[in-house]
Design a protein around this motif. Structure first.
Motif, PDB file in Angstrom:
ATOM      1  N   MET A   1      31.985 136.159  39.128  1.00 16.88           N
ATOM      2  CA  MET A   1      30.823 136.655  39.848  1.00 16.88           C
ATOM      3  C   MET A   1      30.645 138.151  39.576  1.00 16.88           C
ATOM      4  SD  MET A   1      30.080 136.245  43.878  1.00 16.88           S
ATOM      5  CE  MET A   1      28.426 135.893  44.305  1.00 16.88           C
ATOM      6  N   PHE A   2      29.430 138.568  39.341  1.00 15.17           N
ATOM      7  CA  PHE A   2      29.081 139.960  39.062  1.00 15.17           C
ATOM      8  C   PHE A   2      29.781 140.505  37.813  1.00 15.17           C
ATOM      9  CE2 PHE A   2      28.341 139.578  43.662  1.00 15.17           C
ATOM     10  CZ  PHE A   2      27.005 139.938  43.705  1.00 15.17           C
ATOM     11  N   HIS A   3      29.988 139.650  36.830  1.00 17.31           N
ATOM     12  CA  HIS A   3      30.684 140.084  35.619  1.00 17.31           C
ATOM     13  C   HIS A   3      29.886 141.138  34.850  1.00 17.31           C
ATOM     14  CE1 HIS A   3      33.739 137.059  36.170  1.00 17.31           C
ATOM     15  NE2 HIS A   3      32.794 136.147  36.305  1.00 17.31           N
ATOM     16  N   ILE A   4      28.588 140.957  34.757  1.00 16.11           N
ATOM     17  CA  ILE A   4      27.764 141.912  34.001  1.00 16.11           C
ATOM     18  C   ILE A   4      27.660 143.229  34.759  1.00 16.11           C
ATOM     19  CG2 ILE A   4      25.462 142.346  33.053  1.00 16.11           C
ATOM     20  CD1 ILE A   4      25.295 139.281  32.536  1.00 16.11           C
ATOM     21  N   THR A   5      27.429 143.149  36.062  1.00 18.30           N
ATOM     22  CA  THR A   5      27.371 144.364  36.872  1.00 18.30           C
ATOM     23  C   THR A   5      28.695 145.114  36.799  1.00 18.30           C
ATOM     24  OG1 THR A   5      25.777 143.335  38.362  1.00 18.30           O
ATOM     25  CG2 THR A   5      26.920 145.291  39.177  1.00 18.30           C
ATOM     26  N   ALA A   6      29.797 144.379  36.838  1.00 19.28           N
ATOM     27  CA  ALA A   6      31.118 145.010  36.767  1.00 19.28           C
ATOM     28  C   ALA A   6      31.304 145.763  35.448  1.00 19.28           C
ATOM     29  CB  ALA A   6      32.216 143.966  36.938  1.00 19.28           C
ATOM     30  N   LEU A   7      30.813 145.172  34.361  1.00 18.21           N
ATOM     31  CA  LEU A   7      30.913 145.836  33.059  1.00 18.21           C
ATOM     32  C   LEU A   7      30.203 147.190  33.092  1.00 18.21           C
ATOM     33  CD1 LEU A   7      31.406 145.952  29.956  1.00 18.21           C
ATOM     34  CD2 LEU A   7      29.238 144.703  29.726  1.00 18.21           C
ATOM     35  N   TYR A   8      28.962 147.197  33.575  1.00 19.13           N
ATOM     36  CA  TYR A   8      28.205 148.449  33.578  1.00 19.13           C
ATOM     37  C   TYR A   8      28.688 149.413  34.654  1.00 19.13           C
ATOM     38  CZ  TYR A   8      25.572 146.321  29.951  1.00 19.13           C
ATOM     39  OH  TYR A   8      25.245 145.734  28.763  1.00 19.13           O
ATOM     40  N   ALA A   9      29.180 148.908  35.752  1.00 18.25           N
ATOM     41  CA  ALA A   9      29.761 149.789  36.773  1.00 18.25           C
ATOM     42  C   ALA A   9      30.992 150.495  36.207  1.00 18.25           C
ATOM     43  CB  ALA A   9      30.120 148.996  38.029  1.00 18.25           C
ATOM     44  N   GLY A  10      31.798 149.773  35.444  1.00 16.15           N
ATOM     45  CA  GLY A  10      32.965 150.393  34.818  1.00 16.15           C
ATOM     46  C   GLY A  10      32.576 151.449  33.801  1.00 16.15           C
ATOM     47  N   LEU A  11      31.591 151.144  32.977  1.00 18.65           N
ATOM     48  CA  LEU A  11      31.133 152.119  31.986  1.00 18.65           C
ATOM     49  C   LEU A  11      30.503 153.339  32.652  1.00 18.65           C
ATOM     50  CD1 LEU A  11      29.619 149.664  29.343  1.00 18.65           C
ATOM     51  CD2 LEU A  11      31.731 151.006  29.135  1.00 18.65           C
ATOM     52  N   ILE A  12      29.698 153.105  33.680  1.00 19.16           N
ATOM     53  CA  ILE A  12      29.089 154.214  34.426  1.00 19.16           C
ATOM     54  C   ILE A  12      30.178 155.045  35.099  1.00 19.16           C
ATOM     55  CG2 ILE A  12      27.743 154.689  36.525  1.00 19.16           C
ATOM     56  CD1 ILE A  12      25.990 154.351  34.075  1.00 19.16           C
ATOM     57  N   GLY A  13      31.206 154.367  35.632  1.00 17.36           N
ATOM     58  CA  GLY A  13      32.323 155.083  36.247  1.00 17.36           C
ATOM     59  C   GLY A  13      33.044 155.988  35.268  1.00 17.36           C
ATOM     60  N   GLY A  70      20.573 135.504  40.156  1.00 13.44           N
ATOM     61  CA  GLY A  70      20.471 134.667  38.967  1.00 13.44           C
ATOM     62  C   GLY A  70      19.590 135.192  37.849  1.00 13.44           C
ATOM     63  N   ALA A  71      19.387 136.496  37.786  1.00 10.00           N
ATOM     64  CA  ALA A  71      18.601 137.073  36.691  1.00 10.00           C
ATOM     65  C   ALA A  71      19.261 136.734  35.358  1.00 10.00           C
ATOM     66  CB  ALA A  71      18.478 138.586  36.859  1.00 10.00           C
ATOM     67  N   PRO A  72      18.468 136.541  34.317  1.00 15.02           N
ATOM     68  CA  PRO A  72      19.039 136.231  32.998  1.00 15.02           C
ATOM     69  C   PRO A  72      19.946 137.349  32.495  1.00 15.02           C
ATOM     70  CG  PRO A  72      16.642 135.907  33.018  1.00 15.02           C
ATOM     71  CD  PRO A  72      17.008 136.567  34.314  1.00 15.02           C
ATOM     72  N   ALA A  73      20.959 136.964  31.758  1.00 15.15           N
ATOM     73  CA  ALA A  73      21.939 137.926  31.246  1.00 15.15           C
ATOM     74  C   ALA A  73      21.276 139.005  30.394  1.00 15.15           C
ATOM     75  CB  ALA A  73      23.029 137.213  30.455  1.00 15.15           C
ATOM     76  N   PHE A  74      20.276 138.631  29.588  1.00 16.77           N
ATOM     77  CA  PHE A  74      19.644 139.638  28.726  1.00 16.77           C
ATOM     78  C   PHE A  74      18.922 140.703  29.544  1.00 16.77           C
ATOM     79  CE2 PHE A  74      15.960 136.888  29.204  1.00 16.77           C
ATOM     80  CZ  PHE A  74      14.880 137.761  29.176  1.00 16.77           C
ATOM     81  N   VAL A  75      18.388 140.324  30.704  1.00 21.57           N
ATOM     82  CA  VAL A  75      17.732 141.297  31.580  1.00 21.57           C
ATOM     83  C   VAL A  75      18.771 142.238  32.173  1.00 21.57           C
ATOM     84  CG1 VAL A  75      16.449 141.577  33.755  1.00 21.57           C
ATOM     85  CG2 VAL A  75      15.767 139.807  32.103  1.00 21.57           C
ATOM     86  N   LEU A  76      19.876 141.679  32.624  1.00 24.04           N
ATOM     87  CA  LEU A  76      20.937 142.487  33.227  1.00 24.04           C
ATOM     88  C   LEU A  76      21.556 143.436  32.204  1.00 24.04           C
ATOM     89  CD1 LEU A  76      22.578 139.631  35.300  1.00 24.04           C
ATOM     90  CD2 LEU A  76      21.093 141.448  36.174  1.00 24.04           C
ATOM     91  N   HIS A  77      21.809 142.937  31.007  1.00 29.32           N
ATOM     92  CA  HIS A  77      22.360 143.807  29.959  1.00 29.32           C
ATOM     93  C   HIS A  77      21.340 144.882  29.569  1.00 29.32           C
ATOM     94  CE1 HIS A  77      26.234 141.991  29.207  1.00 29.32           C
ATOM     95  NE2 HIS A  77      25.685 140.791  29.122  1.00 29.32           N
ATOM     96  N   VAL A  81      22.239 148.782  29.839  1.00 25.27           N
ATOM     97  CA  VAL A  81      22.137 149.674  28.679  1.00 25.27           C
ATOM     98  C   VAL A  81      21.131 150.787  28.974  1.00 25.27           C
ATOM     99  CG1 VAL A  81      21.374 149.823  26.275  1.00 25.27           C
ATOM    100  CG2 VAL A  81      22.911 147.986  26.988  1.00 25.27           C
ATOM    101  N   ALA A  82      20.004 150.424  29.596  1.00 17.79           N
ATOM    102  CA  ALA A  82      18.995 151.440  29.944  1.00 17.79           C
ATOM    103  C   ALA A  82      19.573 152.461  30.916  1.00 17.79           C
ATOM    104  CB  ALA A  82      17.758 150.775  30.540  1.00 17.79           C
ATOM    105  N   LEU A  83      20.356 152.009  31.886  1.00 15.88           N
ATOM    106  CA  LEU A  83      20.976 152.935  32.833  1.00 15.88           C
ATOM    107  C   LEU A  83      21.897 153.911  32.112  1.00 15.88           C
ATOM    108  CD1 LEU A  83      21.673 153.983  35.664  1.00 15.88           C
ATOM    109  CD2 LEU A  83      23.321 152.097  35.849  1.00 15.88           C
ATOM    110  N   LEU A  84      22.738 153.393  31.247  1.00 23.00           N
ATOM    111  CA  LEU A  84      23.636 154.268  30.486  1.00 23.00           C
ATOM    112  C   LEU A  84      22.848 155.237  29.609  1.00 23.00           C
ATOM    113  CD1 LEU A  84      26.350 151.688  29.472  1.00 23.00           C
ATOM    114  CD2 LEU A  84      26.765 153.783  30.765  1.00 23.00           C
ATOM    115  N   ALA A  85      21.818 154.730  28.957  1.00 26.81           N
ATOM    116  CA  ALA A  85      21.024 155.578  28.058  1.00 26.81           C
ATOM    117  C   ALA A  85      20.285 156.666  28.832  1.00 26.81           C
ATOM    118  CB  ALA A  85      20.035 154.720  27.276  1.00 26.81           C
ATOM    119  N   THR A  86      19.731 156.326  29.990  1.00 31.43           N
ATOM    120  CA  THR A  86      18.983 157.341  30.748  1.00 31.43           C
ATOM    121  C   THR A  86      19.903 158.405  31.316  1.00 31.43           C
ATOM    122  OG1 THR A  86      19.029 156.047  32.822  1.00 31.43           O
ATOM    123  CG2 THR A  86      17.131 155.733  31.364  1.00 31.43           C
TER     124      THR A  86
END
Length: 127
Positions: A1-13, A70-77, A81-86
């Protein structure tokens, strides 16, 4: 659960750790423990840190809520990526005297990302 969010939260961290260290090193270099002491370089570092801490948390929350709904994975990624880039555009744009365009497009993309994610989350909540 929240695998994609966890990935970006870790990178943002990790990036936030770098941004925070950048402020600390500036404070040490100028021997200033509070505020910016009138040092424009330190003020810029503090603003970069503040800007990061203002936008990253709410965006991560919206990504997490989108993932939970349940948003699609491509939207979440795409959002991650947009968050990291901005955040990178703002940080590196502030560090450069010619970084206005980086900051402008980073801010514009941040606003569009927040608007998109907020409307998506609201859409799921209302319907």
């Amino acid at each position: 659960m929240f695998h994609i969010t966890a990935l970006y939260a870790g990178l943002i961290g990790l990036f936030y750790t770098y941004v925070s260290l950048h402020v600390s090193l500036g404070r040490k270099a100028h021997q200033i423990s509070m505020g910016d002491g009138g040092q424009s370089d330190l003020n810029t570092r503090i603003r970069a840190h503040g800007n990061f801490s203002e936008y990253a948390p709410i965006t991560l929350i919206l990504i997490g809520l989108s993932e939970a709904r349940g948003a699609p994975a491509f939207v979440l990624h795409g959002a991650g990526v947009a968050l990291l880039a901005t955040r990178a555009a703002n940080f590196f744009g502030l560090k450069s005297s010619t970084g206005y365009k980086l900051r402008f497009y980073g801010a514009l993309t941040t606003y569009l990302l927040l608007l998109f994610l907020s409307l998506a989350v609201l859409g799921h909540a209302l319907f």
